[in-house]
Design an enzyme around this catalytic site. Sequence first.
Site, PDB file in Angstrom:
ATOM      1  N   CYS A  23       2.045   3.357  16.235  1.00  0.00           N
ATOM      2  CA  CYS A  23       1.801   4.446  17.180  1.00  0.00           C
ATOM      3  C   CYS A  23       3.096   5.110  17.630  1.00  0.00           C
ATOM      4  O   CYS A  23       4.159   4.832  17.113  1.00  0.00           O
ATOM      5  CB  CYS A  23       1.085   3.884  18.397  1.00  0.00           C
ATOM      6  N   GLY A  49       0.205   8.880  14.972  1.00  0.00           N
ATOM      7  CA  GLY A  49      -1.101   8.416  15.403  1.00  0.00           C
ATOM      8  C   GLY A  49      -1.975   9.558  15.840  1.00  0.00           C
ATOM      9  O   GLY A  49      -1.544  10.391  16.653  1.00  0.00           O
ATOM     10  N   ASN A 124       4.175   0.426  20.727  1.00  0.00           N
ATOM     11  CA  ASN A 124       4.110   0.686  19.286  1.00  0.00           C
ATOM     12  C   ASN A 124       4.462  -0.611  18.572  1.00  0.00           C
ATOM     13  O   ASN A 124       5.494  -1.204  18.854  1.00  0.00           O
ATOM     14  CB  ASN A 124       5.107   1.800  18.923  1.00  0.00           C
ATOM     15  N   GLY A 125       3.611  -1.021  17.649  1.00  0.00           N
ATOM     16  CA  GLY A 125       3.899  -2.239  16.881  1.00  0.00           C
ATOM     17  C   GLY A 125       2.781  -3.249  16.981  1.00  0.00           C
ATOM     18  O   GLY A 125       1.734  -2.972  17.570  1.00  0.00           O
ATOM     19  N   TYR A 264       8.524   6.422   5.022  1.00  0.00           N
ATOM     20  CA  TYR A 264       7.293   7.172   5.248  1.00  0.00           C
ATOM     21  C   TYR A 264       7.021   7.652   6.672  1.00  0.00           C
ATOM     22  O   TYR A 264       6.706   8.819   6.882  1.00  0.00           O
ATOM     23  CB  TYR A 264       6.102   6.334   4.756  1.00  0.00           C
TER      24      TYR A 264
HETATM   25  P1  AMP Z   1      -2.316   5.016  -1.670  1.00  0.00           P
HETATM   26  O1  AMP Z   1      -3.012   6.307  -1.920  1.00  0.00           O
HETATM   27  O2  AMP Z   1      -3.217   3.981  -1.105  1.00  0.00           O
HETATM   28  O3  AMP Z   1      -1.533   4.516  -2.853  1.00  0.00           O
HETATM   29  O4  AMP Z   1      -1.236   5.297  -0.518  1.00  0.00           O
HETATM   30  C1  AMP Z   1      -0.090   5.996  -0.823  1.00  0.00           C
HETATM   31  C2  AMP Z   1       0.010   7.217   0.016  1.00  0.00           C
HETATM   32  O5  AMP Z   1      -0.151   6.864   1.400  1.00  0.00           O
HETATM   33  C3  AMP Z   1       1.364   7.851  -0.136  1.00  0.00           C
HETATM   34  O6  AMP Z   1       1.188   9.234  -0.347  1.00  0.00           O
HETATM   35  C4  AMP Z   1       2.079   7.550   1.153  1.00  0.00           C
HETATM   36  O7  AMP Z   1       2.802   8.676   1.594  1.00  0.00           O
HETATM   37  C5  AMP Z   1       1.009   7.189   2.133  1.00  0.00           C
HETATM   38  N1  AMP Z   1       1.334   5.973   2.939  1.00  0.00           N
HETATM   39  C6  AMP Z   1       2.147   4.970   2.637  1.00  0.00           C
HETATM   40  N2  AMP Z   1       2.161   4.049   3.617  1.00  0.00           N
HETATM   41  C7  AMP Z   1       1.328   4.484   4.574  1.00  0.00           C
HETATM   42  C8  AMP Z   1       0.904   3.990   5.846  1.00  0.00           C
HETATM   43  N3  AMP Z   1       1.334   2.837   6.313  1.00  0.00           N
HETATM   44  N4  AMP Z   1       0.046   4.726   6.561  1.00  0.00           N
HETATM   45  C9  AMP Z   1      -0.414   5.870   6.097  1.00  0.00           C
HETATM   46  N5  AMP Z   1      -0.062   6.387   4.896  1.00  0.00           N
HETATM   47  C10 AMP Z   1       0.790   5.709   4.139  1.00  0.00           C
END
Ligand code: AMP
Length: 493
Positions: A23, A49, A124-125, A264
């Site tokens: 968050c 979030g 957050n966490g 990210y």
């Molecule tokens: P996936 O489609 O499941 O392989 O997730 C990869 C995509 O989700 C990438 O485009 C990342 O930018 C994004 N992503 C990676 N980690 C997270 C996260 N913790 N929360 C939300 N999106 C994520």
Amino acid sequence: MKKIMKMPKIKFKKFNPKIKEECAVFGISNTEDAATLTALGLHALQHRGQEGCGIVSFDGTKYHSEKRFGLVGDNFNDEKIFKNLPGKYSIGHNRYSTTGGTALRNVQPFFADTNSGGIGVAHNGNLTNAITLRNKMVKDGSIFYTTSDTETIVKLIAKSKRSKTIDKVIDALFQIQGGYALVMMTQNTLIGVRDPYGIRPLVIGKLKNSYVFTSETCALDIIGAKFIREVDNGEIVYVENDELKSIKPFPPKKIRPCVFEYIYFSRPDSILNGKTAYEYRKNFGAQLAREEELDGDLVVPVPDSGNAAALGYAEEKGMKFDLGLIRNHYVGRTFIEPSQQIRSLGVKLKLNPNVSVIKNKKIILVDDSLVRGTTSFKIVKMLYDSGAKEVHVRIASPEIKFPDFYGVDTPTKKELLAANKSIEEICKFISAKSLKFLSLNGLYVAMGFEKRNDAYPQLTDHHFTGDYPVKVIDELGGDKVTQLSLLSTASNN
Ligand code: AMP
């Protein structure tokens, strides 16, 4: 004989907190329009979030609170709501969407009355021992109102026998473990805390005589506050009578920030350890390009998460960069949708191929990370369907093989594609012509380190290595927090 009536077995609902928040927190001291500035800060941190948002203010006598589902801009947008949030001190929180616990009572900041006055907490966490602590407190008679681990912190503060609030906070901190950044407010004191490893981020800003504690520097920029510094790992900072004070109650440790803030989470313009997240991401892309010989017609980013890395990759290779995918900006992040079915629908809603750019081209498709593979799977197909000649997928971070327990929403090991498939198998699964990930050492090099220090890694990088700096107390043998509360244990008896 009289028939004995069989008592119906009371079924208690399983307490499955699904604590997956990642968050945003924001707090500001002693200023006019404190709540409005908090709303602006939260607006800049919306990417952290989108499920709910809340603000608690203090007017010198009373606390005021407004919490809403949804986006900051949709909720904190008129005079009426800010009239309900008077006072010169304010804290706020953006909540990340989770599959469970979507009730408004789980939206932060939380508030508690203690014997030394009220305290508001934004967190957050994730705590790695929250359920264990909670179960113990429930056994001792505590009643929990929410399913969030933040309530555990609030209760620990309230239960402390120390008289000064700051000492109560320290008391509580010594009992919790995990990755956390906290912003708290007690009457005329603003408090910020970063966990002993500095896994979750927290920065300090200044706006005239007021101080700001918040997750990222982009929240300082939006209100014109000056960035002072990051809160150190294991540091408690607080503002009393407009003066910034600091305590470091924990035994000293070297900082190990979460690598995913760099890859990210953080907004590209936010500063992390002296550089913008954008610069790091460009470096990840450039390093990935240096790690292989591959030629193509153009580099295409997965927008927006892969933009910076794709630019870095293209620049390093001297290749053309073009927008082969167009993003609808009115759809939230794909990942946050609760079910796999909706998640994959989300990808379709969010991205559309830019046919004129991709037709008959050998494309190098760059994204920041691959988690379940949903995004790559959909996009590769989309590009081929639109006439791409070859699609080579490049991921600007290493393979994610281990789940997170410190506030990152990564799924269980079962769902992590790289935990279950080889690179060749993933490549086949997503139907790409080739697939490559950034090497672990390459990631460290791209961040300016000579290499990963295996004896004491500079980052919290268990996603790739399985090296968890804080033990997961709540774990019950599974690969995700699955411990049941006292209630569910009761139902088994
Ligand atoms: P996936 O489609 O499941 O392989 O997730 C990869 C995509 O989700 C990438 O485009 C990342 O930018 C994004 N992503 C990676 N980690 C997270 C996260 N913790 N929360 C939300 N999106 C994520």
